[in-house]
Motif scaffolding. Structure first.
Motif, short mmCIF file in Angstrom:
data_model
loop_
_atom_site.label_atom_id
_atom_site.label_comp_id
_atom_site.label_asym_id
_atom_site.label_seq_id
_atom_site.Cartn_x
_atom_site.Cartn_y
_atom_site.Cartn_z
N LEU A 298 0.84 -1.19 0.00
CA LEU A 298 0.00 0.00 0.00
C LEU A 298 0.88 1.25 0.00
O LEU A 298 1.80 1.37 0.78
CB LEU A 298 -0.91 0.00 1.23
N LYS A 299 0.56 2.16 -0.93
CA LYS A 299 1.27 3.42 -1.01
C LYS A 299 0.27 4.56 -0.93
O LYS A 299 -0.92 4.38 -1.16
CB LYS A 299 2.07 3.52 -2.31
N GLY A 300 0.79 5.73 -0.61
CA GLY A 300 -0.11 6.86 -0.49
C GLY A 300 0.65 8.14 -0.25
O GLY A 300 1.88 8.19 -0.31
N ILE A 301 -0.09 9.18 0.03
CA ILE A 301 0.44 10.52 0.24
C ILE A 301 0.41 10.83 1.74
O ILE A 301 -0.61 10.65 2.40
CB ILE A 301 -0.39 11.56 -0.53
N SER A 302 1.54 11.26 2.27
CA SER A 302 1.64 11.58 3.69
C SER A 302 1.41 13.06 3.91
O SER A 302 1.82 13.89 3.08
CB SER A 302 3.02 11.20 4.24
N MET A 303 0.76 13.39 5.03
CA MET A 303 0.48 14.79 5.37
C MET A 303 0.85 15.03 6.83
O MET A 303 0.49 14.23 7.70
CB MET A 303 -1.00 15.12 5.15
N LEU A 304 1.56 16.12 7.07
CA LEU A 304 2.00 16.47 8.42
C LEU A 304 1.50 17.87 8.77
O LEU A 304 1.43 18.75 7.91
CB LEU A 304 3.53 16.43 8.53
N ALA A 305 1.17 18.04 10.05
CA ALA A 305 0.69 19.34 10.53
C ALA A 305 1.23 19.60 11.92
O ALA A 305 1.23 18.71 12.77
CB ALA A 305 -0.83 19.37 10.53
N ARG A 306 1.68 20.83 12.15
CA ARG A 306 2.09 21.25 13.50
C ARG A 306 0.97 22.02 14.18
O ARG A 306 0.88 22.08 15.39
CB ARG A 306 3.34 22.12 13.43
N ASP A 307 0.14 22.65 13.38
CA ASP A 307 -1.00 23.41 13.91
C ASP A 307 -2.05 23.47 12.83
O ASP A 307 -2.02 22.68 11.88
CB ASP A 307 -0.56 24.82 14.36
N MET A 308 -2.99 24.40 12.94
CA MET A 308 -4.09 24.48 12.00
C MET A 308 -3.82 25.47 10.87
O MET A 308 -4.71 25.77 10.07
CB MET A 308 -5.36 24.90 12.75
N GLN A 309 -2.58 25.95 10.75
CA GLN A 309 -2.28 26.96 9.74
C GLN A 309 -1.83 26.39 8.41
O GLN A 309 -2.20 26.92 7.35
CB GLN A 309 -1.18 27.90 10.26
N SER A 310 -1.05 25.35 8.44
CA SER A 310 -0.49 24.84 7.19
C SER A 310 -0.28 23.34 7.27
O SER A 310 0.00 22.79 8.34
CB SER A 310 0.84 25.54 6.86
N ILE A 311 -0.41 22.69 6.09
CA ILE A 311 -0.25 21.23 5.98
C ILE A 311 0.88 20.97 4.99
O ILE A 311 0.88 21.49 3.86
CB ILE A 311 -1.55 20.57 5.48
N VAL A 312 1.84 20.13 5.40
CA VAL A 312 2.96 19.75 4.54
C VAL A 312 2.66 18.39 3.94
O VAL A 312 2.30 17.45 4.66
CB VAL A 312 4.28 19.71 5.35
N LEU A 313 2.80 18.27 2.61
CA LEU A 313 2.46 17.03 1.90
C LEU A 313 3.71 16.40 1.29
O LEU A 313 4.62 17.11 0.81
CB LEU A 313 1.42 17.30 0.80
N TYR A 314 3.75 15.05 1.29
CA TYR A 314 4.85 14.28 0.73
C TYR A 314 4.29 13.23 -0.22
O TYR A 314 3.21 12.67 0.01
CB TYR A 314 5.65 13.60 1.85
N ASP A 315 5.05 12.95 -1.30
CA ASP A 315 4.57 11.98 -2.29
C ASP A 315 4.80 10.56 -1.80
O ASP A 315 5.22 10.33 -0.66
CB ASP A 315 5.23 12.22 -3.64
N GLN A 316 4.53 9.60 -2.71
CA GLN A 316 4.62 8.18 -2.33
C GLN A 316 6.04 7.76 -1.99
O GLN A 316 6.23 6.78 -1.25
CB GLN A 316 4.09 7.32 -3.48
N GLU A 317 7.03 8.50 -2.48
CA GLU A 317 8.42 8.17 -2.19
C GLU A 317 8.94 8.88 -0.94
O GLU A 317 10.10 8.74 -0.58
CB GLU A 317 9.30 8.53 -3.39
N GLY A 318 8.07 9.68 -0.32
CA GLY A 318 8.47 10.41 0.87
C GLY A 318 9.15 11.73 0.59
O GLY A 318 9.74 12.34 1.48
N LYS A 319 9.06 12.20 -0.68
CA LYS A 319 9.68 13.47 -1.04
C LYS A 319 8.70 14.61 -0.84
O LYS A 319 7.50 14.45 -1.04
CB LYS A 319 10.15 13.42 -2.49
N PHE A 320 9.25 15.76 -0.47
CA PHE A 320 8.42 16.94 -0.23
C PHE A 320 7.69 17.33 -1.50
O PHE A 320 8.29 17.44 -2.58
CB PHE A 320 9.30 18.09 0.25
N ALA A 321 6.37 17.55 -1.35
CA ALA A 321 5.56 17.89 -2.53
C ALA A 321 4.98 19.29 -2.46
O ALA A 321 4.64 19.87 -3.50
CB ALA A 321 4.42 16.87 -2.69
#
Length: 432
Positions: A298-321
């Motif tokens: 299973l592969k997918g897109i990862s999303m990280l958040a420190r607060d409610m202001q901005s969301i950081v997204l990464y592709d299936q290889e774990g690279k910053f998108a």
């Protein structure tokens, strides 16, 4: 009082209200306190809940009994004696006072008028005078003892009759107060307010210019058993909600979910999980599958958040998108999938408590401050005796003993001097 202070210090040193395993591990036979004090002693004496333990409550009871005994056997008799009109019938007994003086040619009635003008209560009986002021200073120690008793009663009620609990609720969900609160002591009794339902209408945060969280808010609505709204309030840190003896504090926050659109489908709510970091910063993560869920890889897109202001997204290889701000409706395409971050859903951390002893403790401390100040007022007593044309004056005070002689001299200087009538007539004849 020393024993109460010592027990309170022990209750500060030993963690309160933890699970039994915590004490067994921290205060085991291998690491006892003072070489012998282990978890067995803590449980036997109730020191894991010190302020509602039998030892602490018994010590408070002894202190209360001591205060009541002192009040009844010492303070009340002193006040009764001070209230009596105590006349001294001889110049000799007056001269034995802490302060004494003699006015050679004066009237005791003139002295009485001077004392009345300076706030004294004055009583005359034949050639004797008695005056006093500052009687409140004699009553104040009784008030101090009563205030201390109020504080102890309120503190005991808080320790044995309170409820406490905490809960983390995502925006849009609700909870029943009685499901969160747990009893603290054997006097804890639930009230009708425990059936109230709390709905978290909205959770949001304020930020500093640097991007750090400065404040967090919760819009809360309260409903009764029939679903009727009772009240609404926006709470924040140091601005709680109070209803029916229950206080709801804003104490914490977290992120619970991300709401996203995937290829114009959705919205989908993706649960956010807290991730461990090396520092004290918060970090939450989630995962959006982009392949068949039945696939073994299973592969997918990862999303990280420190607060409610901005969301950081990464592709299936774990690279910053890329980075997207919730509610911006700005899409981002990653590995052929178009994603729109609609909203970051927060969770509010609430602490609830009932404390029936708080009003009593506040009243006790208010009375203690007032009566302590009053107790510094001097209770002054003055006696006088008309001995022929002379007035013998004596007095004493329980405080300000260094200033009392100066005050007395100031008062006596105001007493008019009597003129000898025979000497006056003789001077008139010589002058004629």
């Amino acid at each position: 009082m020393f024993a109460v202070a010592a027990l309170m210090a022990i209750g500060t040193f030993i963690e309160q209200g933890e699970a039994p395993d915590f004490y067994i591990q921290k205060y085991s036979e291998n690491s006892p306190i003072l070489g012998f004090f282990t978890w067995k002693w803590i449980f036997a004496l109730g020191f894991d809940h010190m302020f509602s333990s039998p030892v602490f409550l018994a010590t408070l009871t002894l202190l209360a009994a001591s205060l009541m005994a002192c009040t009844s056997t010492t303070q009340i008799p002193i006040v009764k004696v001070a209230k009596r009109w105590s006349f001294l019938q001889s110049a000799k007994s007056i001269r034995k006072q802490e302060y004494s003086d003699t006015l050679p040619r004066a009237s005791i009635k003139d002295l009485g008028l001077i004392l009345m003008g300076n706030g004294y209560e004055v009583f005359l009986k034949g050639p004797s005078l008695y005056a006093f002021k500052g009687m409140a200073g004699r009553f104040a120690p009784i008030g101090v003892h009563l205030a201390l008793l109020l504080i102890m009663v309120g503190g005991t009620l808080s320790a044995t009759g309170s409820f406490r609990g905490s809960v983390t609720v995502p925006q849009g969900l609700n909870f029943v107060i009685g499901d969160v609160l747990g009893p603290i002591g054997f006097l804890s009794t639930p009230s009708e307010s425990f059936n109230t339902e709390v709905h978290v209408d909205r959770f949001y945060m304020d930020y500093y210019d640097s991007g750090e969280v400065s404040q967090f808010h919760s819009d809360l609505s309260l409903y009764d058993l029939n679903g009727k709204e009772i009240m609404k309030k926006t709470i924040k840190v140091n601005d709680p909600l109070r209803y029916g003896g229950i206080t709801i504090y804003q104490t914490d926050w977290s992120l619970s979910a991300l709401q996203v659109m995937k290829d114009d489908e959705g919205p989908f709510n993706l649960a956010l999980a807290p991730l461990k970091t090396n520092g004290d910063k918060r970090l939450y993560g989630t995962f959006l599958p982009v392949e068949n869920s039945g696939s073994t890889n299973l592969k997918g897109i990862s999303m990280l958040a420190r607060d409610m202001q901005s969301i950081v997204l990464y592709d299936q290889e774990g690279k910053f998108a890329g980075v997207r701000r919730p509610n911006s409706n700005l899409p981002i395409e990653i590995d052929g999938v178009k994603i729109v971050v609609l909203e970051a859903i927060g969770s509010t951390g609430l602490e609830l408590k009932t404390d029936p002893g708080v009003p009593i403790v506040y009243a006790g401390f208010g009375a203690l401050m007032l009566t302590t100040c009053i107790s510094f007022l001097s209770h002054s007593q003055i006696w006088a005796f008309q001995d022929g044309t002379a007035v013998v004056v004596g007095g004493r005070t329980n405080r300000s003993k260094g200033e009392f002689p100066d005050d007395m001299n100031f008062l006596l200087d105001q007493v008019p001097e009597l003129i000898d009538s025979s000497a006056s007539n003789q001077s008139e004849i010589i002058g004629g």
